[in-house]
Design an enzyme around this catalytic site. Sequence first.
Site, mmCIF file in Angstrom:
data_model
loop_
_atom_site.group_PDB
_atom_site.id
_atom_site.type_symbol
_atom_site.label_atom_id
_atom_site.label_comp_id
_atom_site.label_asym_id
_atom_site.label_seq_id
_atom_site.Cartn_x
_atom_site.Cartn_y
_atom_site.Cartn_z
ATOM 1 N N HIS A 88 0.818 -1.215 0.000
ATOM 2 C CA HIS A 88 0.000 0.000 0.000
ATOM 3 C C HIS A 88 0.851 1.265 0.000
ATOM 4 O O HIS A 88 0.337 2.351 -0.282
ATOM 5 C CB HIS A 88 -0.991 -0.009 1.161
ATOM 6 N N ASP A 119 0.212 -7.592 1.504
ATOM 7 C CA ASP A 119 0.609 -6.184 1.642
ATOM 8 C C ASP A 119 2.130 -6.012 1.672
ATOM 9 O O ASP A 119 2.669 -5.285 2.500
ATOM 10 C CB ASP A 119 -0.021 -5.539 2.877
ATOM 11 N N SER A 202 4.517 3.120 7.653
ATOM 12 C CA SER A 202 4.270 1.899 6.887
ATOM 13 C C SER A 202 5.478 1.537 6.041
ATOM 14 O O SER A 202 6.022 2.381 5.324
ATOM 15 C CB SER A 202 3.055 2.069 5.983
#
Length: 353
Positions: A88, A119, A202
């Site tokens: 992402h 992911d 992230s």
Amino acid sequence: MTAGAVTVAAALAVTGCSSGSSSSGSSSPAASSTGSASAASAGGNQLQDDYQRVIGDVLPSVVQITTANGLGSGIVYDGKGNIVTNAHVVGSATTMTVTLANSSKSLDATLVASYPDSDLAVIKLNSPPSGLKPAAFGDSKKVELGQITLAMGSPLGLSSSVTQGIVSATGRTVSEPASEGSPGATISNMVQTSAAINPGNSGGALVNLDSQVIGINTLAATEPDTNGGVAPGIGFAIPAATITSIADQLIKDGKVTNSGRAALGITARTIFDSGFQPAGAVIVSITAGGPAASAGLQVGDVITKLGDTQITTLNSLTTALASLSPGSKVTVTYTRDGQSKTADVTLGTLPSS
């Protein structure tokens, strides 16, 4: 995060006090107090030294990734310029820029491959500089509750930031919200940490005090009553074992050939009852010769239970499957033409995407 540091320091202080008071039965109260304070100070300094050593070891391996739609973090995977991050973070981008921890210069990078179902993605620097420092990845089996962790990345664009906490839990199965680059992946065996995880973290590193990456910081829990506000102290990281398995395949083959994730070999959607309440996952297509087909399941069957887990939505089915392994056997309860039935299914492997 301050509270976490106080707790650790206090534990060290208690140990030092006990040791100091038993070293001499004739110590005066003043002497004992002085000894305890000295031991506490020494313990605190040692912990601080450990933090600084780990930061010096690992932070050079953590990068900032910038795409046309935002930024995140990544971890240098090898000396060839491969960098692992969250799917992402890269989204639909095939090109991006990377800023190393020890430089302000932006380097061009290209997507190697992405695997949104876990992911994870790998990008590669177009012209890797000399002196790249790949991170060392830890053994996921040795991650334990209470271990001290440091989260490294670029929260809110603040590059090379570090927060600290502990491993709050292991083996969590977490469903992400759908976003660009992520179909709303459900990921198993995640590491829960109290280290602060914020937007931009992230793809960054969750690190133990042995300077090993034990996870990729992926998301923070949100509070339902605060319109998506982040729940403090509840963050999740994809474990090292999953990272290395997926990254190695993406680098070698450009795709994932063995996801390690269980699958029924179907596509499904949530079905609702007459009261508009979710009532199961209805099969809309089925893979010929796959696990479900081999067990006699058909299009139109409504799955209501997987093993002992009640299934009311597609998400609950996905979550239940994420906790199982390919090759394991599970009893599927389903309805067909209003009749409840069961089938024993040997789970397959979720294919590459």
